[in-house]
Design a protein around this motif. Structure first.
Motif, mmCIF file in Angstrom:
data_model
loop_
_atom_site.group_PDB
_atom_site.id
_atom_site.type_symbol
_atom_site.label_atom_id
_atom_site.label_comp_id
_atom_site.label_asym_id
_atom_site.label_seq_id
_atom_site.Cartn_x
_atom_site.Cartn_y
_atom_site.Cartn_z
ATOM 1 N N SER A 83 0.689 -1.038 0.044
ATOM 2 C CA SER A 83 0.175 0.149 -0.060
ATOM 3 C C SER A 83 0.810 1.222 0.080
ATOM 4 O O SER A 83 0.336 2.400 -0.319
ATOM 5 C CB SER A 83 -0.922 0.012 1.301
ATOM 6 O OG SER A 83 -0.199 -0.067 2.563
ATOM 7 N N VAL A 84 1.963 1.202 0.190
ATOM 8 C CA VAL A 84 2.993 2.379 0.544
ATOM 9 C C VAL A 84 4.177 2.347 -0.657
ATOM 10 O O VAL A 84 4.847 3.548 -0.924
ATOM 11 C CB VAL A 84 3.581 2.522 1.936
ATOM 12 C CG1 VAL A 84 2.621 2.445 2.849
ATOM 13 C CG2 VAL A 84 4.913 1.619 1.823
ATOM 14 N N LYS A 85 3.986 1.231 -1.527
ATOM 15 C CA LYS A 85 5.060 1.520 -2.625
ATOM 16 C C LYS A 85 4.983 2.599 -3.646
ATOM 17 O O LYS A 85 3.655 2.968 -4.073
ATOM 18 C CB LYS A 85 4.802 0.005 -3.312
ATOM 19 C CG LYS A 85 5.726 -1.216 -2.612
ATOM 20 C CD LYS A 85 5.371 -2.309 -3.699
ATOM 21 C CE LYS A 85 5.898 -3.604 -2.777
ATOM 22 N NZ LYS A 85 5.797 -4.920 -3.332
ATOM 23 N N GLY A 86 6.138 3.110 -3.764
ATOM 24 C CA GLY A 86 6.109 4.434 -4.586
ATOM 25 C C GLY A 86 5.662 5.539 -4.080
ATOM 26 O O GLY A 86 5.849 6.638 -4.721
ATOM 27 N N ARG A 87 5.558 5.666 -2.880
ATOM 28 C CA ARG A 87 4.965 6.725 -2.004
ATOM 29 C C ARG A 87 6.054 6.859 -0.825
ATOM 30 O O ARG A 87 6.258 8.294 -0.664
ATOM 31 C CB ARG A 87 3.717 7.017 -1.614
ATOM 32 C CG ARG A 87 2.648 6.587 -2.487
ATOM 33 C CD ARG A 87 1.129 6.841 -1.979
ATOM 34 N NE ARG A 87 0.824 5.803 -1.168
ATOM 35 C CZ ARG A 87 0.635 5.925 0.204
ATOM 36 N NH1 ARG A 87 0.528 7.134 0.325
ATOM 37 N NH2 ARG A 87 0.052 4.942 1.158
ATOM 38 N N PHE A 88 6.193 5.819 -0.258
ATOM 39 C CA PHE A 88 7.394 6.026 0.811
ATOM 40 C C PHE A 88 8.641 5.496 0.652
ATOM 41 O O PHE A 88 8.799 4.588 -0.125
ATOM 42 C CB PHE A 88 6.580 5.100 2.084
ATOM 43 C CG PHE A 88 5.449 5.678 2.681
ATOM 44 C CD1 PHE A 88 4.883 6.591 2.148
ATOM 45 C CD2 PHE A 88 4.994 4.949 3.739
ATOM 46 C CE1 PHE A 88 3.576 6.993 2.929
ATOM 47 C CE2 PHE A 88 3.771 5.362 4.599
ATOM 48 C CZ PHE A 88 3.108 6.386 4.057
ATOM 49 N N THR A 89 9.640 6.100 1.369
ATOM 50 C CA THR A 89 10.949 5.741 1.098
ATOM 51 C C THR A 89 11.720 5.733 2.555
ATOM 52 O O THR A 89 11.727 6.533 3.114
ATOM 53 C CB THR A 89 11.883 6.642 0.284
ATOM 54 O OG1 THR A 89 11.207 7.079 -0.898
ATOM 55 C CG2 THR A 89 13.402 6.420 0.187
ATOM 56 N N GLN A 106 10.599 8.754 4.518
ATOM 57 C CA GLN A 106 10.124 9.805 3.821
ATOM 58 C C GLN A 106 8.617 9.402 3.430
ATOM 59 O O GLN A 106 8.666 8.355 2.387
ATOM 60 C CB GLN A 106 10.828 10.212 2.596
ATOM 61 C CG GLN A 106 10.456 11.444 1.691
ATOM 62 C CD GLN A 106 10.335 12.724 2.281
ATOM 63 O OE1 GLN A 106 11.275 12.989 2.969
ATOM 64 N NE2 GLN A 106 9.062 13.550 2.052
ATOM 65 N N MET A 107 7.603 10.261 3.549
ATOM 66 C CA MET A 107 6.267 9.732 3.001
ATOM 67 C C MET A 107 5.750 10.917 2.324
ATOM 68 O O MET A 107 5.468 12.112 2.719
ATOM 69 C CB MET A 107 5.334 9.452 4.409
ATOM 70 C CG MET A 107 6.012 8.658 5.349
ATOM 71 S SD MET A 107 4.895 8.366 6.621
ATOM 72 C CE MET A 107 4.547 9.708 7.530
ATOM 73 N N ASN A 108 5.418 10.598 0.952
ATOM 74 C CA ASN A 108 4.868 11.423 0.048
ATOM 75 C C ASN A 108 3.472 10.982 -0.335
ATOM 76 O O ASN A 108 3.060 9.918 -0.199
ATOM 77 C CB ASN A 108 5.755 11.605 -1.182
ATOM 78 C CG ASN A 108 6.938 12.046 -0.951
ATOM 79 O OD1 ASN A 108 7.409 12.801 0.139
ATOM 80 N ND2 ASN A 108 8.136 11.465 -1.518
ATOM 81 N N SER A 109 2.750 11.784 -1.205
ATOM 82 C CA SER A 109 1.253 11.462 -1.484
ATOM 83 C C SER A 109 0.775 10.695 -0.474
ATOM 84 O O SER A 109 0.020 9.778 -0.787
ATOM 85 C CB SER A 109 1.481 10.646 -2.794
ATOM 86 O OG SER A 109 2.475 11.331 -3.780
#
Length: 118
Positions: A63-69, A82-85
């Motif tokens: 659920s967080v792939k591509g948005r969290f690092t 790092q949490m985006n979108s």
């Protein structure tokens, strides 16, 4: 004595970003994989992201792939998220721990609250 101190949470609108930090002490940080977990109200704690001790192997829940690092700085004994979108369903208390699927330490930090709401 193991200490895990999370920070960086807050209230953010949908689509916004936050950067979480976890300062660790009391164990050899660079020898351990580290992970971020989260617990939403009324739900079980879930694994969000993991990073191995050198940062070579990283995994995310779907659920967080591509948005969290997830990242780490072994010189500072700190792991980051790092949490985006951000989405409302990301609302939870976020925790860090050593280990991955199975957290290494029974003692958890206080966590940091992330609330995504307009």
């Amino acid at each position: 004595q193991v200490q895990l101190v999370e920070s960086g949470g807050g209230l953010v609108q949908p689509g916004g970003s936050l950067r979480l930090s976890c300062a660790a002490s009391g164990f050899t940080f660079s020898d351990n994989a580290m992970s971020w977990y989260r617990q939403a109200p009324g739900k079980e704690r879930e694994l969000v992201a993991s990073i191995d001790n050198f940062g070579d192997s990283i995994k995310y829940t779907e659920s967080v792939k591509g948005r969290f690092t997830i990242s780490r700085d072994n010189a500072k004994n700190t792991v980051y998220l790092q949490m985006n979108s951000l989405k409302p369903e990301d609302t939870a208390v976020y925790y860090c721990n050593a280990g991955t699927v199975v957290p290494r330490f029974d003692s958890w930090g206080q966590g940091t609250q992330v609330t995504v709401s307009s």
